[in-house]
Design a protein around this motif. Sequence first.
Motif, PDB file in Angstrom:
ATOM      1  N   UNK A   1       0.841  -1.200   0.000  1.00 58.22           N
ATOM      2  CA  UNK A   1       0.000   0.000   0.000  1.00 58.22           C
ATOM      3  C   UNK A   1       0.877   1.251   0.000  1.00 58.22           C
ATOM      4  N   UNK A   2       1.943   1.223   0.791  1.00 61.16           N
ATOM      5  CA  UNK A   2       2.819   2.397   0.874  1.00 61.16           C
ATOM      6  C   UNK A   2       3.513   2.681  -0.460  1.00 61.16           C
TER       7      UNK A   2
ATOM      8  N   UNK B   1       3.503   6.074  -5.456  1.00 55.25           N
ATOM      9  CA  UNK B   1       3.236   6.255  -6.889  1.00 55.25           C
ATOM     10  C   UNK B   1       2.191   7.362  -7.084  1.00 55.25           C
ATOM     11  N   UNK B   2       1.120   7.289  -6.309  1.00 55.58           N
ATOM     12  CA  UNK B   2       0.030   8.267  -6.420  1.00 55.58           C
ATOM     13  C   UNK B   2       0.516   9.673  -6.091  1.00 55.58           C
TER      14      UNK B   2
ATOM     15  N   UNK C   1      -5.733   6.533  -5.622  1.00 50.15           N
ATOM     16  CA  UNK C   1      -5.708   7.290  -4.365  1.00 50.15           C
ATOM     17  C   UNK C   1      -6.833   6.829  -3.436  1.00 50.15           C
ATOM     18  N   UNK C   2      -8.023   6.621  -3.994  1.00 51.44           N
ATOM     19  CA  UNK C   2      -9.145   6.161  -3.168  1.00 51.44           C
ATOM     20  C   UNK C   2      -8.921   4.718  -2.699  1.00 51.44           C
ATOM     21  N   UNK C   3      -8.337   3.890  -3.553  1.00 49.99           N
ATOM     22  CA  UNK C   3      -8.053   2.504  -3.161  1.00 49.99           C
ATOM     23  C   UNK C   3      -7.055   2.452  -2.012  1.00 49.99           C
ATOM     24  N   UNK C   4      -6.057   3.329  -2.067  1.00 53.99           N
ATOM     25  CA  UNK C   4      -5.079   3.424  -0.972  1.00 53.99           C
ATOM     26  C   UNK C   4      -5.785   3.693   0.348  1.00 53.99           C
TER      27      UNK C   4
ATOM     28  N   UNK D   1      16.359   0.654   1.639  1.00 57.06           N
ATOM     29  CA  UNK D   1      15.609   0.837   0.393  1.00 57.06           C
ATOM     30  C   UNK D   1      14.208   1.366   0.678  1.00 57.06           C
ATOM     31  N   UNK D   2      13.859   2.425  -0.009  1.00 50.99           N
ATOM     32  CA  UNK D   2      12.536   3.046   0.075  1.00 50.99           C
ATOM     33  C   UNK D   2      12.076   3.362  -1.352  1.00 50.99           C
ATOM     34  N   UNK D   3      10.781   3.657  -1.544  1.00 48.66           N
ATOM     35  CA  UNK D   3      10.309   3.957  -2.902  1.00 48.66           C
ATOM     36  C   UNK D   3      11.077   5.074  -3.607  1.00 48.66           C
ATOM     37  N   UNK D   4      11.570   6.070  -2.849  1.00 51.02           N
ATOM     38  CA  UNK D   4      12.213   7.215  -3.503  1.00 51.02           C
ATOM     39  C   UNK D   4      13.640   6.912  -3.954  1.00 51.02           C
ATOM     40  N   UNK D   5      14.270   5.845  -3.409  1.00 49.29           N
ATOM     41  CA  UNK D   5      15.676   5.596  -3.749  1.00 49.29           C
ATOM     42  C   UNK D   5      15.943   4.167  -4.201  1.00 49.29           C
TER      43      UNK D   5
END
Length: 625
Positions: free
Chosen positions: A102-103, A108-109, A145-148, A369-373
């Motif tokens: 989900x994160x 992405x959103x 966004x709503x699904x999140x 590791x995170x989504x941004x890197x």
Amino acid sequence: MAKEPRPVEELSIWKDAQAMMKKARAEGIETVHERLQQQTPHCKFCELGVSCRICTMGPCKITPKAPRGVCGADADVIVARNFGRFIAGGSAGHSDHGRDLIEVLEAIVEGDTKDYSISDENKLRAIAAEVGVETEGREIMDVARDAVEVFFGDFGSRKKQVAFLSRVPEKRRQIWDRIGMTPRGVDREIAEMMHRTHMGCDNDAPNTMVHAARTSLSDGWAGSMIGTELSDVIFGTPTPSMSEANLGVIKEDKVNLLVHGHNPVVSEMVLAAAREPELIKEAEALGAKGINVAGLCCTGNELLMRQGIPMAGNHLMTELALLTGAVEAVVVDYQCIMPSLVQIAGCYHTRFIDTAQKARFTGAIHYDIHPHNAMEQARDIVRLAIKAYAERDASRVDIPCEPVKLMTGFSNEAVIGALGGSLTPLVDAIKAGDIRGAVGIVGCNNPKFQQDSMNVGLAKELIKKDILVLATGCVTTAAGKAGLLVPEAIEMAGPGLKKVCGSLGIPPVLHYGSCVDNSRILQLCAALANEIGVDISDLPVGASSPEWYSEKAAAIGLYAVASGIYTHLGHPPNILGSETVTNIATSGLEDLVGASFVIEPDPVKTAELFDERIKSKRKALGLSE
């Protein structure tokens, strides 16, 4: 006095495993099998579940002379509390995996990542509609966004039920409502279980067991299901393809990276980096013929399902893979990773790399590791492996076999697509008796068993009886190595299964994904029940975890039973110290939820138990044999 080690032939059915065990002994490297011998005999109080250490008035243990702990809790209460906390731990593991996905979708959103994207928009729209999100005429990011928000809500405390209960047959939901088993929120059920099992709270074993089931259902129908569905959305919904398995997938002439754990958020990025031309050129400059990524355990299953990446091994092969001497790096995320891998990696040139703050290993090289890197970090990891290749000692390399072929990628969407877009042909095959029923064989390895003897033995016995097998997790590699995951395996199946699978060009054992993907099997059972107009407990289906060991496996087994699926375990959880809890698990749940556990270590006898169960369910549905 040191115990004499057991012959390697008693420890595993596989020649590649046996060869590496002999190499380990020759090089003085300790593996899980030696440590098991050192730890036996095990504590009988712990095995029976009658030891308690949840407060400092103890620890207590129940004996005939001391039938109650200091607080007055008897064996029934202590066993139920211990089992409830065991289930909470397993539910937390798989559900936290779902939260991670989900994160990533949220990143992405919100535009916080360039490395991840939505790969399957149609699936996102479909699952969003299922959970009440408006999709018609809306931009995909607005739907996402709503699904999140809906899925984050499934982890909270303000809902009466989790969103994917929309998939559950009405009869099953009524059963859960009646007995107080409807899952409301993942974190809520886990927190409540920890509260209930605090000293001085829930001291009624059956009541604790009902909430244990509710906790597991929050995992199966929310945490795990969200993890599976959003992995498909982000990385692609699996479709059938061919790949390979066993230690032979490790290549002597390439830089070898093994990805291990459960979360594709990391392994997908490592694979993408390893495919970049610039990094391949760096590997070739050191004399390698390229970069090879192979999987271990469930993160390997995730890449196998979607990318066709080969499987080096399952749980009891993880140490042995490093003993080939040809692994430059092991990249781990979380779950089922033995800390011993750090020590064994240190015996070679192998780099052991951890990537999650929630799963750090002393002595490992850490990348956060995170989504941004993620991609930047993945490139650095691959470069580290390339540098390690220059340090490889060729004299210690021993790759003991050639890989075997397997077929993968059987998501529910792929199965329904192969059937022409509906479940009707599958229902017709079940009604005709060509497919008499289905059993999901899932989960782990346990060194208390000869590795994969039960996993493979049961699968072979079931398909002889025209019972379709769905395999997930560590059973995948076992079934693949045994030749059961290729279309030619129909020669080992009964006549009905041979006819159906032969006409579709598929194996009689279908690879259904990682252990979190047992939620696919739940969804399929619910869809079949809705198609026929019955409850899940009315279906001729079953589940098995023959060589299980982990809290997660117990949670999976319990959510299968609570969903109405007769479930086999090769050995019992630590509950035998309470006759009440044992009877609830093996018979009492049948009255409550229409299914129960059965314990049996012999694969032939287990297949016969499933056969009888399937016969009775077919008869009740008015289906002939």
